[in-house]
Enzyme design. Structure first.
Site, PDB file in Angstrom:
ATOM      1  N   LYS A  13      50.160  42.021  38.543  1.00 32.76           N
ATOM      2  CA  LYS A  13      50.911  41.743  37.320  1.00 32.76           C
ATOM      3  C   LYS A  13      51.705  42.942  36.815  1.00 32.76           C
ATOM      4  O   LYS A  13      52.767  42.774  36.253  1.00 32.76           O
ATOM      5  CB  LYS A  13      50.006  41.141  36.247  1.00 32.76           C
ATOM      6  CG  LYS A  13      49.258  42.103  35.373  1.00 32.76           C
ATOM      7  CD  LYS A  13      48.426  41.348  34.362  1.00 32.76           C
ATOM      8  CE  LYS A  13      47.054  41.949  34.197  1.00 32.76           C
ATOM      9  NZ  LYS A  13      46.975  43.362  33.860  1.00 32.76           N
ATOM     10  N   ARG A  88      43.333  40.108  25.819  1.00 34.35           N
ATOM     11  CA  ARG A  88      42.260  40.062  26.810  1.00 34.35           C
ATOM     12  C   ARG A  88      41.156  39.098  26.380  1.00 34.35           C
ATOM     13  O   ARG A  88      40.220  38.860  27.130  1.00 34.35           O
ATOM     14  CB  ARG A  88      41.615  41.442  26.974  1.00 34.35           C
ATOM     15  CG  ARG A  88      42.410  42.449  27.762  1.00 34.35           C
ATOM     16  CD  ARG A  88      42.140  42.293  29.244  1.00 34.35           C
ATOM     17  NE  ARG A  88      41.911  43.503  30.004  1.00 34.35           N
ATOM     18  CZ  ARG A  88      42.843  44.353  30.390  1.00 34.35           C
ATOM     19  NH1 ARG A  88      44.078  44.210  30.027  1.00 34.35           N
ATOM     20  NH2 ARG A  88      42.534  45.378  31.147  1.00 34.35           N
ATOM     21  N   ARG A 122      44.384  50.940  45.936  1.00 40.06           N
ATOM     22  CA  ARG A 122      45.527  51.222  45.071  1.00 40.06           C
ATOM     23  C   ARG A 122      45.675  52.715  44.752  1.00 40.06           C
ATOM     24  O   ARG A 122      44.710  53.403  44.444  1.00 40.06           O
ATOM     25  CB  ARG A 122      45.355  50.430  43.768  1.00 40.06           C
ATOM     26  CG  ARG A 122      46.438  50.674  42.747  1.00 40.06           C
ATOM     27  CD  ARG A 122      46.445  49.595  41.707  1.00 40.06           C
ATOM     28  NE  ARG A 122      45.408  49.779  40.693  1.00 40.06           N
ATOM     29  CZ  ARG A 122      45.325  49.012  39.603  1.00 40.06           C
ATOM     30  NH1 ARG A 122      46.169  48.003  39.430  1.00 40.06           N
ATOM     31  NH2 ARG A 122      44.376  49.215  38.718  1.00 40.06           N
ATOM     32  N   ARG A 153      43.090  55.814  40.150  1.00 38.48           N
ATOM     33  CA  ARG A 153      42.581  55.718  38.787  1.00 38.48           C
ATOM     34  C   ARG A 153      41.064  55.856  38.783  1.00 38.48           C
ATOM     35  O   ARG A 153      40.394  55.365  39.680  1.00 38.48           O
ATOM     36  CB  ARG A 153      42.975  54.359  38.201  1.00 38.48           C
ATOM     37  CG  ARG A 153      44.167  54.449  37.273  1.00 38.48           C
ATOM     38  CD  ARG A 153      44.687  53.107  36.915  1.00 38.48           C
ATOM     39  NE  ARG A 153      43.668  52.195  36.350  1.00 38.48           N
ATOM     40  CZ  ARG A 153      43.968  51.001  35.870  1.00 38.48           C
ATOM     41  NH1 ARG A 153      45.210  50.564  35.882  1.00 38.48           N
ATOM     42  NH2 ARG A 153      43.031  50.219  35.385  1.00 38.48           N
ATOM     43  N   ARG A 164      35.012  45.271  35.954  1.00 39.04           N
ATOM     44  CA  ARG A 164      36.283  44.854  35.376  1.00 39.04           C
ATOM     45  C   ARG A 164      36.624  43.416  35.745  1.00 39.04           C
ATOM     46  O   ARG A 164      37.107  42.648  34.912  1.00 39.04           O
ATOM     47  CB  ARG A 164      37.399  45.800  35.832  1.00 39.04           C
ATOM     48  CG  ARG A 164      37.400  47.105  35.046  1.00 39.04           C
ATOM     49  CD  ARG A 164      38.150  48.191  35.755  1.00 39.04           C
ATOM     50  NE  ARG A 164      39.535  47.873  36.019  1.00 39.04           N
ATOM     51  CZ  ARG A 164      40.210  48.320  37.079  1.00 39.04           C
ATOM     52  NH1 ARG A 164      39.614  49.055  37.989  1.00 39.04           N
ATOM     53  NH2 ARG A 164      41.471  48.015  37.226  1.00 39.04           N
TER      54      ARG A 164
HETATM   55  P1  ADP Z   1      43.505  46.597  34.751  1.00 37.57           P
HETATM   56  O1  ADP Z   1      44.219  45.343  34.349  1.00 37.57           O
HETATM   57  O2  ADP Z   1      43.880  47.075  36.096  1.00 37.57           O
HETATM   58  O3  ADP Z   1      42.030  46.594  34.519  1.00 37.57           O
HETATM   59  P2  ADP Z   1      44.680  47.945  32.473  1.00 37.57           P
HETATM   60  O4  ADP Z   1      45.521  49.134  32.652  1.00 37.57           O
HETATM   61  O5  ADP Z   1      45.301  46.698  31.942  1.00 37.57           O
HETATM   62  O6  ADP Z   1      44.023  47.763  33.869  1.00 37.57           O
HETATM   63  O7  ADP Z   1      43.440  48.293  31.550  1.00 37.57           O
HETATM   64  C1  ADP Z   1      42.572  49.370  31.818  1.00 37.57           C
HETATM   65  C2  ADP Z   1      41.474  49.402  30.792  1.00 37.57           C
HETATM   66  O8  ADP Z   1      42.045  49.586  29.494  1.00 37.57           O
HETATM   67  C3  ADP Z   1      40.645  48.124  30.672  1.00 37.57           C
HETATM   68  O9  ADP Z   1      39.603  48.080  31.625  1.00 37.57           O
HETATM   69  C4  ADP Z   1      40.136  48.259  29.238  1.00 37.57           C
HETATM   70  O10 ADP Z   1      39.074  49.191  29.180  1.00 37.57           O
HETATM   71  C5  ADP Z   1      41.323  48.859  28.505  1.00 37.57           C
HETATM   72  N1  ADP Z   1      42.208  47.813  27.938  1.00 37.57           N
HETATM   73  C6  ADP Z   1      43.490  47.547  28.300  1.00 37.57           C
HETATM   74  N2  ADP Z   1      44.009  46.534  27.570  1.00 37.57           N
HETATM   75  C7  ADP Z   1      43.027  46.151  26.712  1.00 37.57           C
HETATM   76  C8  ADP Z   1      42.923  45.149  25.712  1.00 37.57           C
HETATM   77  N3  ADP Z   1      43.934  44.309  25.438  1.00 37.57           N
HETATM   78  N4  ADP Z   1      41.757  45.054  25.024  1.00 37.57           N
HETATM   79  C9  ADP Z   1      40.730  45.881  25.283  1.00 37.57           C
HETATM   80  N5  ADP Z   1      40.741  46.837  26.221  1.00 37.57           N
HETATM   81  C10 ADP Z   1      41.882  46.980  26.942  1.00 37.57           C
END
Ligand code: ADP
Ligand code: ZN
Length: 210
Positions: A13, A88, A122, A153, A164
């Site tokens: 995405k 989320r 990745r 990461r 996750r």
């Molecule tokens: P991915 O989708 O690869 O897990 P993201 O970069 O979207 O990675 O998110 C990394 C981390 O950031 C998540 O595992 C969470 O801890 C935090 N995070 C990101 N967006 C949110 C959100 N909308 N609400 C709560 N935590 C978030």
């Protein structure tokens, strides 16, 4: 155009968001990127955020919403945005509905085993954000676009990946019900270009209707 992108970690995405952003001139708003940025700048908030992210847990909604609200106020959001990684959960979706309406929810799908594989392999460019994979032919460990050394990461480690994806399954799937007929599901099992072509068609149709 106001777009939400749903999809598990590794579903592609982020890559799709970048393409939409370039083609439709709307900013990509990734709450994950914003959080990683906050962590880099070292503050009490950064320490707090890190204590969730590094274990694959969601950052609490009050922090997340505050950060998102601030971002949506910026002028570049006037013509729309792509939310990548937000909402989320249902509470975040409900809070968002009080701040803004949404035109379309794109749900990017990929089988679980494929997701795990992609995440483990990745690698990311810290400078331009390009996403690469150790499995691509021609992988060198350096960015294809700008030559910077790629990094993995902290949360792209097998145990954290499992958490996750588990968190995703439990919290994000209900969002698909919440958004109902705004949702367009696209499988990303084919090539990234084919997937994006389908996404683009949905968005162009939407634009034509508006
Ligand atoms: P991915 O989708 O690869 O897990 P993201 O970069 O979207 O990675 O998110 C990394 C981390 O950031 C998540 O595992 C969470 O801890 C935090 N995070 C990101 N967006 C949110 C959100 N909308 N609400 C709560 N935590 C978030
Ligand atoms: Zn780069």
């Amino acid at each position: 155009m106001k777009i939400i992108l749903l999809g598990a970690s590794g579903s592609g995405k982020g890559t799709i968001a970048k393409k939409i952003s370039a083609d439709f001139k709307v900013p990509q708003i990734s709450t994950g990127d914003i959080f990683r940025d906050i962590i880099k700048r070292k503050s009490t908030l950064g320490e707090q955020v890190k204590s969730y992210i590094n274990y694959g847990k969601l950052v609490p909604d009050d922090i997340t919403l505050k950060v998102l609200r601030q971002r949506l106020k910026r002028v570049d959001c006037q013509n729309g945005f792509i939310l990548d990684g937000f909402p989320r959960n249902i509470d975040q979706a409900k809070s968002l509905s009080k701040i803004s309406d949404i035109d379309i929810v794109l749900n990017i799908e990929l089988p679980l085993e494929e997701l795990e594989k992609r995440l483990v392999n990745r690698r990311i460019c810290a400078k331009c954000g390009d996403i690469d994979s150790t499995k691509y032919s021609g992988f060198t460990g350096y960015c294809r676009k700008c030559g910077t050394k790629l990094f993995q990461r902290d949360d792209d480690k097998p145990e954290i990946i499992k958490t996750r994806l588990e968190v995703y399954k439990n919290q994000v799937s209900p969002l698909i019900n919440f958004y109902g007929d705004k949702v367009q599901t696209v499988s990303n099992s084919a090539s990234p270009d084919e997937t994006y072509a389908r996404v683009k068609t949905f968005l162009l149709n939407l634009e034509a209707k508006a």
